[in-house]
Design a protein around this motif. Sequence first.
Motif, PDB file in Angstrom:
ATOM      1  N   ASN A 266     -23.397  69.306 172.280  1.00  0.00           N
ATOM      2  CA  ASN A 266     -22.381  70.032 171.503  1.00  0.00           C
ATOM      3  C   ASN A 266     -22.126  71.442 172.023  1.00  0.00           C
ATOM      4  N   GLY A 267     -22.770  71.800 173.152  1.00  0.00           N
ATOM      5  CA  GLY A 267     -22.571  73.111 173.748  1.00  0.00           C
ATOM      6  C   GLY A 267     -23.576  74.156 173.309  1.00  0.00           C
ATOM      7  N   ASP A 268     -24.403  73.855 172.291  1.00  0.00           N
ATOM      8  CA  ASP A 268     -25.420  74.800 171.854  1.00  0.00           C
ATOM      9  C   ASP A 268     -26.484  74.969 172.946  1.00  0.00           C
ATOM     10  N   PHE A 269     -27.208  76.084 172.863  1.00  0.00           N
ATOM     11  CA  PHE A 269     -28.276  76.372 173.814  1.00  0.00           C
ATOM     12  C   PHE A 269     -29.622  76.245 173.110  1.00  0.00           C
TER      13      PHE A 269
ATOM     14  N   PRO B 194     -17.987  83.649 180.685  1.00  0.00           N
ATOM     15  CA  PRO B 194     -18.046  82.248 181.109  1.00  0.00           C
ATOM     16  C   PRO B 194     -19.477  81.737 181.219  1.00  0.00           C
ATOM     17  N   LEU B 195     -19.632  80.433 181.051  1.00  0.00           N
ATOM     18  CA  LEU B 195     -20.923  79.796 181.286  1.00  0.00           C
ATOM     19  C   LEU B 195     -21.324  80.025 182.740  1.00  0.00           C
TER      20      LEU B 195
ATOM     21  N   VAL C 198     -30.065  84.483 180.210  1.00  0.00           N
ATOM     22  CA  VAL C 198     -30.869  83.271 180.275  1.00  0.00           C
ATOM     23  C   VAL C 198     -30.354  82.414 181.426  1.00  0.00           C
ATOM     24  N   ARG C 199     -31.250  81.602 181.982  1.00  0.00           N
ATOM     25  CA  ARG C 199     -30.857  80.737 183.098  1.00  0.00           C
ATOM     26  C   ARG C 199     -30.338  79.415 182.560  1.00  0.00           C
ATOM     27  N   THR C 200     -29.076  79.150 182.866  1.00  0.00           N
ATOM     28  CA  THR C 200     -28.430  77.927 182.391  1.00  0.00           C
ATOM     29  C   THR C 200     -28.200  76.916 183.507  1.00  0.00           C
ATOM     30  N   ASP C 201     -28.386  77.319 184.761  1.00  0.00           N
ATOM     31  CA  ASP C 201     -28.257  76.383 185.883  1.00  0.00           C
ATOM     32  C   ASP C 201     -29.361  76.696 186.897  1.00  0.00           C
ATOM     33  N   PRO C 202     -30.483  76.005 186.815  1.00  0.00           N
ATOM     34  CA  PRO C 202     -31.606  76.296 187.720  1.00  0.00           C
ATOM     35  C   PRO C 202     -31.338  75.894 189.166  1.00  0.00           C
TER      36      PRO C 202
ATOM     37  N   PRO D 227     -26.177  78.935 168.831  1.00  0.00           N
ATOM     38  CA  PRO D 227     -24.872  78.251 168.793  1.00  0.00           C
ATOM     39  C   PRO D 227     -24.020  78.579 170.014  1.00  0.00           C
ATOM     40  N   ALA D 228     -23.194  77.619 170.421  1.00  0.00           N
ATOM     41  CA  ALA D 228     -22.336  77.783 171.600  1.00  0.00           C
ATOM     42  C   ALA D 228     -21.422  78.990 171.470  1.00  0.00           C
ATOM     43  N   ARG D 229     -21.029  79.353 170.229  1.00  0.00           N
ATOM     44  CA  ARG D 229     -20.094  80.460 170.043  1.00  0.00           C
ATOM     45  C   ARG D 229     -20.698  81.810 170.415  1.00  0.00           C
ATOM     46  N   GLN D 230     -22.030  81.852 170.636  1.00  0.00           N
ATOM     47  CA  GLN D 230     -22.681  83.118 170.973  1.00  0.00           C
ATOM     48  C   GLN D 230     -22.760  83.351 172.474  1.00  0.00           C
TER      49      GLN D 230
END
Length: 395
Positions: free
Chosen positions: A153-156, A234-235, A178-182, A227-230
């Motif tokens: 759902n896009g949440d972290f 861009p991602l 935070v690392r979102t793509d290792p 939540p994704a809204r936070q």
Amino acid sequence: MQDTDTFRADTRAWLQANCPESMRQPITPDEMVWSGSSVQFGSEDQRLWFERMRDRGWFAPGWPAAVGGGGLSPKQARIVEEEMLRLGCRQPQFNLGVWMLGPVLLELGTEEQKQEHLVPMMQGRARWCQGFSEPNAGSDLASLKTAARIEDNGDFVINGSKIWTSYGDAADWMYALVRTDPTARKQEGISFVLIDMKSPGITVKPIELISGKSSFCEVFFDEVRVPARQLVGPLHGGWTVAKKLLQHERAAMSKFSEGSAPSHDALAVARPYLFDADGTLLEPVWRDRLATLLMDSQAFGLTHQRVLEQAMARMDVSGPSSIMKLVQTEQEVAKYELLMQVMGQRGLNWEGDEFSPQEHDIGRLWLLSKTYTIAGGSSEVQLNIIAKRVLGLPG
């Protein structure tokens, strides 16, 4: 719109009428009012000054009125700051969210984020901390390991830790990298998120420093849901967002010296120790070194003013900001080192009635000054940034 002279006169009159006399005196760290869900006042004057500036929108005079700011032009906002400094007015509240995160949200945030976060900042209801450094990612921030798993759902979901988080134990919210793509290059796999510090899975542990002060904390994340809204920007684009935020760091730090948190007047502190009972100068070398320090400080102050004017003119001040961070911290270290040498044995104290409160204070700040050239980017890192990005030297 009022002309500049009229606006300055009106601002001066309002400040004189509304800033209590006790709020125009030098401040101690214990008297600093931190905005937040649990804001506390040590006196009625503190509360009055806080509420009057809040209601006028002057926690951030240049922010849009739609989010609770003053709605002033950049020039008018600077006049407010100048008149506060002239009168010796204290900052009515301290909040890194207002001074660092706020400008970034105004530029990059969604309308939902602006309403959710900027309005509480302007009402003094939210206190923020910064989650950048990690145990193995301080000066080399891009090596950070704190991971954010992205749900369907896009949440972290965040796991990892941060360190040297100022007042993390008192903050309501954290802005963090935070690392979102290792699998991506170091700077390209990082995202910038806003974290509610009341979220399940967050543990905060204070760190005691050599000076006895404990404003820094470790923060641990165990399956913390955000939540994704936070997500701000861009991602995987958090590195660029963080660089924009750090451009405001120097302005934020200046709030701790302009009519607010103390940075001791070197001449006033040193003077009693420079002369004997007959008024004879004890060590002429101290006079010379003190004069050099004061001239450097004056030059820095003038440069700071010039950079502020350039920023108001929408000029790129990222380069000067890095230089000023380096110079300001090195000057503070040099000041407390000199004061300790001038004070001699009177500076080598920790407790006891035989020493004055100022002597206790200087001794502790001398110890704390050892952190100045490390926190917020070490001097070595700043020199590398200046060499590469400002001077264009080869790597």
